[in-house]
Design a protein around this motif. Structure first.
Motif, PDB file in Angstrom:
ATOM      1  N   ASN A  30     -35.972 -12.003 -23.929  1.00 48.92           N
ATOM      2  CA  ASN A  30     -36.839 -12.719 -24.860  1.00 48.92           C
ATOM      3  C   ASN A  30     -37.322 -11.833 -26.009  1.00 48.92           C
ATOM      4  OD1 ASN A  30     -36.577 -15.127 -23.560  1.00 48.92           O
ATOM      5  ND2 ASN A  30     -38.579 -15.091 -22.577  1.00 48.92           N
ATOM      6  N   ILE A  31     -37.112 -10.515 -25.879  1.00 49.38           N
ATOM      7  CA  ILE A  31     -37.418  -9.610 -26.987  1.00 49.38           C
ATOM      8  C   ILE A  31     -36.626 -10.018 -28.233  1.00 49.38           C
ATOM      9  CG2 ILE A  31     -37.073  -7.248 -27.845  1.00 49.38           C
ATOM     10  CD1 ILE A  31     -37.795  -6.236 -25.078  1.00 49.38           C
ATOM     11  N   PHE A  32     -35.365 -10.403 -28.015  1.00 47.91           N
ATOM     12  CA  PHE A  32     -34.512 -10.785 -29.142  1.00 47.91           C
ATOM     13  C   PHE A  32     -34.927 -12.133 -29.715  1.00 47.91           C
ATOM     14  CE2 PHE A  32     -31.890  -7.883 -26.601  1.00 47.91           C
ATOM     15  CZ  PHE A  32     -31.608  -6.926 -27.563  1.00 47.91           C
ATOM     16  N   ILE A  33     -35.406 -13.038 -28.856  1.00 54.53           N
ATOM     17  CA  ILE A  33     -35.894 -14.328 -29.343  1.00 54.53           C
ATOM     18  C   ILE A  33     -37.163 -14.133 -30.161  1.00 54.53           C
ATOM     19  CG2 ILE A  33     -36.862 -16.543 -28.610  1.00 54.53           C
ATOM     20  CD1 ILE A  33     -34.918 -16.555 -26.297  1.00 54.53           C
ATOM     21  N   LEU A  36     -36.181 -12.753 -33.425  1.00 52.56           N
ATOM     22  CA  LEU A  36     -35.610 -13.825 -34.242  1.00 52.56           C
ATOM     23  C   LEU A  36     -36.717 -14.609 -34.941  1.00 52.56           C
ATOM     24  CD1 LEU A  36     -33.219 -15.649 -35.122  1.00 52.56           C
ATOM     25  CD2 LEU A  36     -33.517 -16.883 -32.963  1.00 52.56           C
ATOM     26  N   SER A  37     -37.761 -14.965 -34.190  1.00 51.20           N
ATOM     27  CA  SER A  37     -38.872 -15.721 -34.781  1.00 51.20           C
ATOM     28  C   SER A  37     -39.617 -14.894 -35.829  1.00 51.20           C
ATOM     29  CB  SER A  37     -39.849 -16.171 -33.688  1.00 51.20           C
ATOM     30  OG  SER A  37     -39.293 -17.216 -32.939  1.00 51.20           O
ATOM     31  N   PHE A  38     -39.771 -13.606 -35.557  1.00 45.12           N
ATOM     32  CA  PHE A  38     -40.468 -12.721 -36.502  1.00 45.12           C
ATOM     33  C   PHE A  38     -39.690 -12.604 -37.814  1.00 45.12           C
ATOM     34  CE2 PHE A  38     -41.353  -8.306 -38.031  1.00 45.12           C
ATOM     35  CZ  PHE A  38     -42.676  -8.522 -38.408  1.00 45.12           C
ATOM     36  N   VAL A  80     -30.927  -9.860 -40.255  1.00 44.06           N
ATOM     37  CA  VAL A  80     -31.606  -9.483 -39.008  1.00 44.06           C
ATOM     38  C   VAL A  80     -31.622 -10.685 -38.059  1.00 44.06           C
ATOM     39  CG1 VAL A  80     -33.864  -8.952 -37.982  1.00 44.06           C
ATOM     40  CG2 VAL A  80     -33.025  -7.596 -39.898  1.00 44.06           C
ATOM     41  N   SER A  81     -31.928 -11.869 -38.583  1.00 43.25           N
ATOM     42  CA  SER A  81     -31.902 -13.087 -37.769  1.00 43.25           C
ATOM     43  C   SER A  81     -30.495 -13.354 -37.247  1.00 43.25           C
ATOM     44  CB  SER A  81     -32.383 -14.288 -38.580  1.00 43.25           C
ATOM     45  OG  SER A  81     -33.742 -14.177 -38.903  1.00 43.25           O
ATOM     46  N   LEU A  82     -29.514 -13.206 -38.133  1.00 44.10           N
ATOM     47  CA  LEU A  82     -28.122 -13.463 -37.761  1.00 44.10           C
ATOM     48  C   LEU A  82     -27.674 -12.534 -36.632  1.00 44.10           C
ATOM     49  CD1 LEU A  82     -25.288 -13.995 -40.323  1.00 44.10           C
ATOM     50  CD2 LEU A  82     -24.972 -12.379 -38.467  1.00 44.10           C
ATOM     51  N   TRP A  83     -27.983 -11.238 -36.768  1.00 44.48           N
ATOM     52  CA  TRP A  83     -27.564 -10.289 -35.731  1.00 44.48           C
ATOM     53  C   TRP A  83     -28.427 -10.395 -34.472  1.00 44.48           C
ATOM     54  CZ3 TRP A  83     -23.457  -7.548 -34.495  1.00 44.48           C
ATOM     55  CH2 TRP A  83     -22.468  -7.387 -35.463  1.00 44.48           C
ATOM     56  N   SER A  84     -29.651 -10.902 -34.595  1.00 44.47           N
ATOM     57  CA  SER A  84     -30.464 -11.177 -33.397  1.00 44.47           C
ATOM     58  C   SER A  84     -29.794 -12.264 -32.565  1.00 44.47           C
ATOM     59  CB  SER A  84     -31.877 -11.618 -33.797  1.00 44.47           C
ATOM     60  OG  SER A  84     -32.580 -10.578 -34.442  1.00 44.47           O
ATOM     61  N   LEU A  85     -29.281 -13.309 -33.241  1.00 48.13           N
ATOM     62  CA  LEU A  85     -28.554 -14.368 -32.542  1.00 48.13           C
ATOM     63  C   LEU A  85     -27.298 -13.808 -31.875  1.00 48.13           C
ATOM     64  CD1 LEU A  85     -28.689 -17.258 -35.188  1.00 48.13           C
ATOM     65  CD2 LEU A  85     -30.114 -16.980 -33.166  1.00 48.13           C
ATOM     66  N   THR A  86     -26.642 -12.872 -32.563  1.00 48.26           N
ATOM     67  CA  THR A  86     -25.397 -12.293 -32.045  1.00 48.26           C
ATOM     68  C   THR A  86     -25.656 -11.449 -30.795  1.00 48.26           C
ATOM     69  OG1 THR A  86     -24.558 -12.228 -34.311  1.00 48.26           O
ATOM     70  CG2 THR A  86     -23.387 -10.919 -32.666  1.00 48.26           C
ATOM     71  N   ILE A  87     -26.633 -10.546 -30.871  1.00 45.09           N
ATOM     72  CA  ILE A  87     -26.952  -9.695 -29.722  1.00 45.09           C
ATOM     73  C   ILE A  87     -27.493 -10.532 -28.570  1.00 45.09           C
ATOM     74  CG2 ILE A  87     -28.342  -7.743 -28.915  1.00 45.09           C
ATOM     75  CD1 ILE A  87     -26.170  -6.940 -30.890  1.00 45.09           C
ATOM     76  N   LEU A  88     -28.268 -11.576 -28.896  1.00 42.82           N
ATOM     77  CA  LEU A  88     -28.783 -12.481 -27.860  1.00 42.82           C
ATOM     78  C   LEU A  88     -27.627 -13.149 -27.116  1.00 42.82           C
ATOM     79  CD1 LEU A  88     -31.219 -13.945 -26.559  1.00 42.82           C
ATOM     80  CD2 LEU A  88     -31.060 -15.636 -28.399  1.00 42.82           C
ATOM     81  N   ALA A  89     -26.623 -13.609 -27.847  1.00 40.46           N
ATOM     82  CA  ALA A  89     -25.456 -14.237 -27.222  1.00 40.46           C
ATOM     83  C   ALA A  89     -24.728 -13.240 -26.320  1.00 40.46           C
ATOM     84  CB  ALA A  89     -24.510 -14.780 -28.290  1.00 40.46           C
ATOM     85  N   TYR A  90     -24.571 -12.005 -26.815  1.00 37.64           N
ATOM     86  CA  TYR A  90     -23.863 -10.986 -26.031  1.00 37.64           C
ATOM     87  C   TYR A  90     -24.628 -10.637 -24.760  1.00 37.64           C
ATOM     88  CZ  TYR A  90     -21.824  -6.519 -24.687  1.00 37.64           C
ATOM     89  OH  TYR A  90     -21.247  -5.512 -23.970  1.00 37.64           O
ATOM     90  N   GLU A  91     -25.946 -10.504 -24.858  1.00 44.45           N
ATOM     91  CA  GLU A  91     -26.735 -10.163 -23.672  1.00 44.45           C
ATOM     92  C   GLU A  91     -26.741 -11.309 -22.659  1.00 44.45           C
ATOM     93  OE1 GLU A  91     -27.549  -7.364 -22.882  1.00 44.45           O
ATOM     94  OE2 GLU A  91     -27.605  -6.205 -24.735  1.00 44.45           O
ATOM     95  N   GLY A 110     -33.461  -3.121 -24.535  1.00 41.65           N
ATOM     96  CA  GLY A 110     -33.809  -4.177 -25.475  1.00 41.65           C
ATOM     97  C   GLY A 110     -34.332  -3.613 -26.780  1.00 41.65           C
ATOM     98  N   TYR A 111     -35.220  -2.608 -26.689  1.00 43.66           N
ATOM     99  CA  TYR A 111     -35.764  -1.983 -27.895  1.00 43.66           C
ATOM    100  C   TYR A 111     -34.697  -1.186 -28.646  1.00 43.66           C
ATOM    101  CZ  TYR A 111     -40.496  -3.338 -26.584  1.00 43.66           C
ATOM    102  OH  TYR A 111     -41.611  -4.060 -26.286  1.00 43.66           O
TER     103      TYR A 111
END
Length: 270
Positions: A30-33, A36-38, A80-91, A110-111
């Motif tokens: 949820n760190i990545f979520i 993403l919101s930030f 940053v949002s785009l790559w947050s979605l990408t890393i979230l999908a990978y994790e 995560g950090y």
């Protein structure tokens, strides 16, 4: 754009406040979520809210320096949002498909992922400030972004590289990750039920994944197509209105990202 900003600020602030209030939501994935919101909130504050004012005046009245700032901010927080979605999908792929062999997602990892996202994206955001492409007015001249309409080899090389690193690679990772998750869940359901799959649950997951991928493409595909058209056919005339639409599609992502990635999450809803 006013409605866009209102929904975006409300949705993303709600996600951030709920995540901060409930400790059980502050797990590594949820760190990545939250990230993403930030970043989506920053896109709105540094981009959309400014466009409301400049649209009202009918031109970008804030000057060249503020135009460069807006273009940089929207570009930076957007990827940053785009790559947050990408890393979230990978994790998520790691959790579902590689539960034993994969490195478990710890808070530290995560950090580290967040540090990679912000530093990697910063490289692409600051490049136009040093002469590789540029930031400037776009479309109907009330907002600023990468000068993708500029006809120069510097701009073409930037757009092609940007296309590969900030569209093709993320789409490939997201497609591979969610495709593998669907296959893995289908296989597990059949094994658990003696050769029969739970069609209703499987359909729910498929629909969820389709929403994620389609929303991603709606946001970034128009922008990418227009940028590539400029590279492929530099002499083609693109009307100001047509040149504006892709950037407006991209600015809608902070509205639907929280809905898809947060409010469809059972844990967050409960």
């Amino acid at each position: 754009m006013f409605l866009n900003a209102a929904f975006s600020i409300f949705n993303n602030l709600l996600v951030i406040l709920v995540t901060m209030k409930y400790p059980n939501l502050r797990n590594p994935i949820n760190i990545f979520i939250l990230n993403l919101s930030f970043s989506d909130l920053l896109i709105t504050l540094c981009g959309t809210t400014i466009v409301i004012s400049t649209n009202y005046h009918g031109y970008f009245y804030l000057g060249e320096k503020f135009c460069i700032f807006q273009g940089f901010a929207v570009n930076y927080f957007g990827i940053v949002s785009l790559w947050s979605l990408t890393i979230l999908a990978y994790e998520r792929y790691n959790v579902v498909c590689e539960p034993i062999g994969a490195l478990k997602l710890s808070t530290q990892r995560g950090y580290q992922g967040l540090a990679f996202i912000w530093l990697f994206c910063l490289i692409w955001a600051i490049a136009p400030l040093f002469g590789w492409s540029s930031y400037g007015l776009e479309g109907v001249q009330t907002s600023c972004s990468i000068g993708w309409e500029e006809r120069s080899w510097s701009n073409y090389s930037y757009l092609i590289t940007y296309f590969l690193t900030c569209f093709i690679i993320p789409v490939a990772i997201i497609g591979f990750s969610y495709g593998s998750i669907l296959r893995s869940l289908h296989k597990v359901k059949i094994e658990e039920q003696g050769g029969r799959s739970n069609k209703e649950e499987e359909l729910r997951v498929v629909v969820m994944v389709l929403f994620m991928v389609i929303a991603f493409l709606i946001c970034w595909l128009p922008y990418t197509i227009f940028a590539l058209i400029v590279v492929i056919n530099p002499t083609l005339y693109i009307s100001p209105l047509a040149a504006t639409l892709p950037t407006y599609f991209a600015k809608t992502s902070p509205v639907y990202n929280p809905i898809i990635y947060i409010f469809l999450n059972k844990q967050v809803r409960s």
